[in-house]
Scaffold this active site. Sequence first.
Site, short mmCIF file in Angstrom:
data_model
loop_
_atom_site.label_atom_id
_atom_site.label_comp_id
_atom_site.label_asym_id
_atom_site.label_seq_id
_atom_site.Cartn_x
_atom_site.Cartn_y
_atom_site.Cartn_z
N ASP A 1 -23.75 19.10 -39.81
CA ASP A 1 -23.34 17.97 -41.03
C ASP A 1 -24.13 16.99 -40.93
O ASP A 1 -24.95 16.21 -39.58
CB ASP A 1 -22.29 18.29 -41.44
CG ASP A 1 -20.87 18.29 -40.23
OD1 ASP A 1 -22.04 17.29 -39.15
OD2 ASP A 1 -20.02 18.25 -40.23
N ASP B 1 -7.85 18.86 -41.99
CA ASP B 1 -7.37 19.09 -43.27
C ASP B 1 -7.76 20.61 -43.04
O ASP B 1 -8.18 20.72 -44.42
CB ASP B 1 -8.20 18.74 -44.16
CG ASP B 1 -9.60 18.78 -44.31
OD1 ASP B 1 -10.03 19.11 -43.23
OD2 ASP B 1 -10.05 18.23 -45.10
N HIS C 1 -11.11 22.02 -41.96
CA HIS C 1 -12.68 21.43 -42.44
C HIS C 1 -13.56 22.63 -41.14
O HIS C 1 -12.73 21.79 -39.82
CB HIS C 1 -13.18 20.05 -42.90
CG HIS C 1 -12.94 19.48 -42.55
ND1 HIS C 1 -13.32 17.85 -42.74
CD2 HIS C 1 -14.10 19.59 -40.81
CE1 HIS C 1 -13.60 17.22 -41.62
NE2 HIS C 1 -13.69 18.05 -40.79
N GLU D 1 -14.92 20.92 -46.90
CA GLU D 1 -13.11 21.01 -47.36
C GLU D 1 -12.82 21.83 -47.58
O GLU D 1 -13.61 22.94 -47.59
CB GLU D 1 -13.59 19.31 -47.66
CG GLU D 1 -13.96 18.43 -47.23
CD GLU D 1 -13.11 18.03 -45.49
OE1 GLU D 1 -12.22 17.97 -45.68
OE2 GLU D 1 -13.71 16.69 -46.19
P1 PGA Z 1 -13.04 15.27 -34.39
O1 PGA Z 1 -13.78 15.17 -35.89
O2 PGA Z 1 -13.50 16.46 -33.28
O3 PGA Z 1 -13.55 14.14 -33.98
O4 PGA Z 1 -11.73 15.42 -34.32
C1 PGA Z 1 -14.13 16.83 -35.94
C2 PGA Z 1 -14.24 17.64 -37.51
O5 PGA Z 1 -13.91 16.33 -38.31
O6 PGA Z 1 -14.88 18.87 -37.63
#
Ligand code: PGA
Length: 261
Positions: A67, A136, A138, A143
Amino acid sequence: MEVVIVPDAKAGGELIAEAMAALIRRKPDALLGVATGSTPLPIYEALAAKVAAGAVDASTARICQLDEYVGLPQGHPESYRSVVLREVVEPLGLTPSSFMGPDGSAADVQAACEAYDQALAASGGVDLQLLGIGTDGHIGFNEPCSSLSSRTRIKTLTNQTRVDNARFFDNDIEQVPHHVITQGIGTILEARHLVLLATGEGKADAVAATVEGPLSALVPASALQLHRHATVVVDEAAASKLKLAEYFRATFAAKPEWQGL
Ligand code: PGA
């Protein structure tokens, strides 16, 4: 889905790095899908240590991005292109030209999304896709309520994700972009092997919903239940809400070579 419970983030990083090294030894031009955020950093550190020690030569492996933020100027240190170059491409000794990602600064973002999906399809497919998980639920930046068969496209971040990511932007949520390009869930599911790493108590609810909850667009990571080779590696804290934790431990103890790698 295989669920592997490890003592801590370092052990998770080591386990996944070894799986990636084994894949590269087997297939030197493997296409590795990388994730950003804090969680995968122990994987990249462990893999870079193996490269430095001569245990694996990753120089011909290929890398693709999951992404990207939309609207950050080219070369911005927090664009995911910059992060992947810094955290993965340079330490592993990869050629930057072997690195594919969507262009978040394109004038026509929709065309950039379609071009990226086509480039992935033309590449022969992703051999191993690393994933983190948002609080959340995702994956990538899909999302909650993303289509489970979505393709690479532009998405709007939830407020929760912008709050979570503000730490990369001087703790200033105003600097966190609202929009992103993300591989769709359908795109992600085309990788041959999905490996999700989650660490810390803050991920425990999302992990339980992903592994043990119903398949639901409300928890995009639950789409891993549809994949025939998905591995979820969690530390004790992130595993703390799994009802089947003892079963997962016993399964891994009986077959510690980690299926299919
Ligand atoms: P993080 O992010 O590893 O910084 O917790 C994970 C994500 O948002 O996929």
